[in-house]
Enzyme design. Structure first.
Site, PDB file in Angstrom:
ATOM      1  CD  GLU A  79       9.683 -12.836   1.725  1.00 53.27           C
ATOM      2  OE1 GLU A  79      10.237 -11.930   1.094  1.00 53.27           O
ATOM      3  OE2 GLU A  79       8.447 -12.891   1.915  1.00 53.27           O
ATOM      4  CB  CYS A 111       4.242 -13.502   1.956  1.00 53.48           C
ATOM      5  SG  CYS A 111       5.182 -12.142   2.587  1.00 53.48           S
ATOM      6  CB  SER A 201       3.330  -3.867  -1.762  1.00 55.37           C
ATOM      7  OG  SER A 201       3.170  -3.186  -0.541  1.00 55.37           O
ATOM      8  CG  HIS A 233       0.186 -12.142   3.460  1.00 61.19           C
ATOM      9  ND1 HIS A 233       1.112 -12.559   4.390  1.00 61.19           N
ATOM     10  CD2 HIS A 233       0.742 -11.070   2.837  1.00 61.19           C
ATOM     11  CE1 HIS A 233       2.179 -11.778   4.324  1.00 61.19           C
ATOM     12  NE2 HIS A 233       1.974 -10.867   3.390  1.00 61.19           N
ATOM     13  CB  SER A 308       5.743  -8.757  -2.665  1.00 59.89           C
ATOM     14  OG  SER A 308       4.909  -7.930  -1.909  1.00 59.89           O
TER      15      SER A 308
HETATM   16  P1  HMG Z   1       3.300   4.842   5.395  1.00 60.44           P
HETATM   17  O1  HMG Z   1       3.424   5.646   4.135  1.00 60.44           O
HETATM   18  O2  HMG Z   1       4.278   5.128   6.456  1.00 60.44           O
HETATM   19  O3  HMG Z   1       1.907   5.017   6.064  1.00 60.44           O
HETATM   20  O4  HMG Z   1       3.389   3.307   4.979  1.00 60.44           O
HETATM   21  P2  HMG Z   1       0.615   5.815   5.543  1.00 60.44           P
HETATM   22  O5  HMG Z   1       0.877   7.288   5.477  1.00 60.44           O
HETATM   23  O6  HMG Z   1       0.081   5.156   4.314  1.00 60.44           O
HETATM   24  O7  HMG Z   1      -0.354   5.516   6.770  1.00 60.44           O
HETATM   25  C1  HMG Z   1      -0.762   4.224   7.052  1.00 60.44           C
HETATM   26  C2  HMG Z   1      -2.204   4.270   7.538  1.00 60.44           C
HETATM   27  O8  HMG Z   1      -2.219   4.915   8.805  1.00 60.44           O
HETATM   28  C3  HMG Z   1      -3.137   5.065   6.631  1.00 60.44           C
HETATM   29  O9  HMG Z   1      -4.374   4.405   6.653  1.00 60.44           O
HETATM   30  C4  HMG Z   1      -3.248   6.400   7.352  1.00 60.44           C
HETATM   31  O10 HMG Z   1      -4.445   7.093   7.058  1.00 60.44           O
HETATM   32  C5  HMG Z   1      -3.224   5.937   8.799  1.00 60.44           C
HETATM   33  P3  HMG Z   1      -5.018   3.865   5.272  1.00 60.44           P
HETATM   34  O11 HMG Z   1      -5.243   5.006   4.415  1.00 60.44           O
HETATM   35  O12 HMG Z   1      -3.985   2.935   4.671  1.00 60.44           O
HETATM   36  O13 HMG Z   1      -6.261   3.116   5.719  1.00 60.44           O
HETATM   37  N1  HMG Z   1      -2.831   6.994   9.764  1.00 60.44           N
HETATM   38  C6  HMG Z   1      -3.423   7.146  10.958  1.00 60.44           C
HETATM   39  N2  HMG Z   1      -4.457   6.492  11.540  1.00 60.44           N
HETATM   40  C7  HMG Z   1      -4.835   6.888  12.801  1.00 60.44           C
HETATM   41  N3  HMG Z   1      -4.235   7.910  13.469  1.00 60.44           N
HETATM   42  C8  HMG Z   1      -3.205   8.603  12.915  1.00 60.44           C
HETATM   43  C9  HMG Z   1      -2.762   8.214  11.596  1.00 60.44           C
HETATM   44  N4  HMG Z   1      -1.783   8.654  10.769  1.00 60.44           N
HETATM   45  C10 HMG Z   1      -1.842   7.884   9.639  1.00 60.44           C
HETATM   46  N5  HMG Z   1      -2.616   9.604  13.590  1.00 60.44           N
HETATM   47  C11 HMG Z   1       3.063   0.986   4.681  1.00 60.44           C
HETATM   48  C12 HMG Z   1       2.585   2.240   5.401  1.00 60.44           C
HETATM   49  C13 HMG Z   1       2.210  -0.197   5.086  1.00 60.44           C
HETATM   50  C14 HMG Z   1       2.930   1.196   3.172  1.00 60.44           C
HETATM   51  C15 HMG Z   1       4.557   0.748   5.057  1.00 60.44           C
HETATM   52  O14 HMG Z   1       4.650   0.428   6.417  1.00 60.44           O
HETATM   53  C16 HMG Z   1       5.231  -0.339   4.244  1.00 60.44           C
HETATM   54  O15 HMG Z   1       5.780  -0.073   3.165  1.00 60.44           O
HETATM   55  N6  HMG Z   1       5.237  -1.617   4.755  1.00 60.44           N
HETATM   56  C17 HMG Z   1       5.873  -2.754   4.056  1.00 60.44           C
HETATM   57  C18 HMG Z   1       5.104  -3.210   2.838  1.00 60.44           C
HETATM   58  C19 HMG Z   1       3.799  -3.894   3.170  1.00 60.44           C
HETATM   59  O16 HMG Z   1       3.573  -4.323   4.266  1.00 60.44           O
HETATM   60  N7  HMG Z   1       2.923  -4.022   2.146  1.00 60.44           N
HETATM   61  C20 HMG Z   1       1.661  -4.722   2.313  1.00 60.44           C
HETATM   62  C21 HMG Z   1       1.151  -5.411   1.059  1.00 60.44           C
HETATM   63  S1  HMG Z   1       2.440  -6.362   0.262  1.00 60.44           S
HETATM   64  C22 HMG Z   1       2.517  -7.844   1.143  1.00 60.44           C
HETATM   65  O17 HMG Z   1       1.664  -8.137   1.913  1.00 60.44           O
HETATM   66  C23 HMG Z   1       3.742  -8.696   0.909  1.00 60.44           C
HETATM   67  C24 HMG Z   1       4.798  -8.619   1.976  1.00 60.44           C
HETATM   68  O18 HMG Z   1       4.389  -9.353   3.112  1.00 60.44           O
HETATM   69  C25 HMG Z   1       6.128  -9.149   1.445  1.00 60.44           C
HETATM   70  C26 HMG Z   1       6.157 -10.496   0.783  1.00 60.44           C
HETATM   71  O19 HMG Z   1       5.254 -10.937   0.109  1.00 60.44           O
HETATM   72  O20 HMG Z   1       7.223 -11.124   0.907  1.00 60.44           O
HETATM   73  C27 HMG Z   1       5.065  -7.213   2.444  1.00 60.44           C
END
Ligand code: HMG
Length: 386
Positions: A79, A111, A201, A233, A308
């Site tokens: 992609e 992906c 996502s 994935h 996605s």
């Molecule tokens: P965010 O808002 O920065 O993070 O985004 P958050 O506030 O949700 O925190 C992440 C986790 O860290 C949470 O845990 C927090 O509690 C924890 P969870 O509730 O999820 O279990 N946390 C801590 N843990 C320990 N000590 C601390 C602490 N502070 C917080 N001090 C997000 C995170 C992954 C959403 C962001 O990085 C993002 O948007 N990433 C890109 C999208 C993505 O990866 N999506 C995944 C599913 S979609 C997919 O897989 C397809 C993809 O590969 C694309 C395609 O298909 O082409 C992405």
């Protein structure tokens, strides 16, 4: 006829960013990155690498003279392609000096496309016994500096040769799949960075996994205890845990321990590289095969592929006799160990140095004295490779 993955190899560029360092630079808690997201490091891509060079650098590790004679089809899943018309498979065919008498094609659906490529490869071999297919899944996950997706960047390529009588795993014909038009992640053609609703996502990923798991059980009558492990994935490694946690109680206590142990094995390589979009689920499979030393031939593994937009597929593979002798565990560990650590400044410089403008004749920072394939730069609107 048994058909499946006969050989597999992984490649990722030689530069790596430590995520504790990145967390500090961004004013975040390091534990959020290493525990909350579950990533230790991410690959940083120099401007002389792209999906073509990464794909070719992975594939060259496994292609033999015999494969050259038997490969009829090159499927390139990505992609982050480099041309809106010409397939990356064609560039790669040239670099690898493969026969002209092959089909070459590029596939796209976030992906997920690598899995579709693998299914096409299996179906091709089923109707053309003795012939082989090269499937490459190569991507650069790029969200932008100081964005919430930044911690989930990464890059790399997986190459697989699909054949009959495969040495590593057979691909079973038990797939369940689904597609739904969703706005969780996409990248318009004029943008270099993905647009993403990260939390949406994650929710759709979890929901599609649960839906397909239930559908798979209805279709096959298989239970969680029938699987020795899962390869998910892994956009970030915590994602696999979030998905598995939804169903793990269906297994016996002893089996829950085994699945949890194997989940950790399946996350090890991905933790060190980051997301590689199309290749991510197959890096996770490679990681599981490399680190779960109690797996044995005949064991069944479940593969969950998510892209996605959104499309997902769940299917199983069966480990073949002597599979452990054909898993490039050491080679992959060494590739990751020898990478050069970069500072946040160096990473940001490399991030901004990508050559996206085809209107300017320009050389990349390609290095001399390397046997690796490289992107040398633009010449009259064409990409030049060595
Ligand atoms: P965010 O808002 O920065 O993070 O985004 P958050 O506030 O949700 O925190 C992440 C986790 O860290 C949470 O845990 C927090 O509690 C924890 P969870 O509730 O999820 O279990 N946390 C801590 N843990 C320990 N000590 C601390 C602490 N502070 C917080 N001090 C997000 C995170 C992954 C959403 C962001 O990085 C993002 O948007 N990433 C890109 C999208 C993505 O990866 N999506 C995944 C599913 S979609 C997919 O897989 C397809 C993809 O590969 C694309 C395609 O298909 O082409 C992405």
């Amino acid at each position: 006829m048994t058909i499946g993955i006969d050989k597999i190899a992984f490649y990722t560029p030689n530069y790596v960013l430590d995520l504790v360092t990145l967390a500090k630079a961004r004013g975040d808690e390091p534990d959020k990155y290493t525990i909350g997201i579950g990533q230790n490091r991410q690959t940083v891509v120099p401007n002389f690498e792209d999906v073509v060079t990464m794909g070719a650098n992975a594939a060259i590790k496994i292609i033999t003279a015999d494969d050259r004679e038997k490969i009829d089809l090159i499927i390139f899943a990505t992609e982050s392609g480099i041309d809106n018309s010409k397939s990356s498979a064609l560039y790669m065919q040239t670099l690898l000096e493969l026969s002209e008498f092959v089909r070459t094609i590029e596939l796209k659906q976030a992906c997920y496309a690598g899995t579709y490529g693998l299914m096409q490869a299996r179906d091709y071999v089923a109707t053309h016994p003795g012939r082989r297919v090269l499937v490459v899944a190569s991507d650069i996950a790029r969200y932008g500096l100081s964005t919430s997706g930044e911690v989930t960047q990464g890059a790399g390529a997986i190459a697989m040769i699909v054949s009959e009588a495969p040495k590593i795993v057979s691909i079973n014909t038990d797939s369940v799949y689904m597609s739904r038009n969703a706005s969780d992640f996409w990248r318009p053609v004029d943008r270099q960075e993905a647009l993403v609703d990260g939390h949406l996502s994650t929710d759709i990923y979890k929901e599609m996994f649960l839906t397909l798991w239930q559908r798979y059980q209805l279709k096959t009558n298989q239970q969680l205890n029938d699987f020795a492990g899962f390869a998910f994935h892994l956009p970030y490694t915590k994602m696999g845990k979030k998905a598995l946690d939804q169903i793990i109680n269906e297994a016996t206590l002893a089996h829950q321990q085994k699945l949890t142990h194997h989940l950790k094995a399946s996350q090890k390589f991905n933790r060190e590289v980051g997301n590689l979009y199309t290749g991510s689920v197959y890096l996770s499979l490679l990681s599981l095969l490399s680190y779960a030393t109690d797996l044995k031939s005949g064991d069944k593994l479940a593969i969950f592929s998510y892209g996605s937009g959104a499309e997902a597929e769940l299917y199983s593979v069966t480990l073949q006799n002597g599979f452990e002798n054909h898993v490039p565990a050491k080679m992959t560990q060494q590739l990751l160990l020898k990478r050069q650590l970069v500072s946040v400044n160096q990473y940001e410089t490399m991030f901004k140095s990508q050559l996206y403008d085809s209107h300017i004749n320009i050389n990349s920072n390609a290095v001399k004295d390397t046997k690796l394939f490289q992107f040398l730069g633009w010449h009259n609107g064409e990409r030049v490779y060595r």
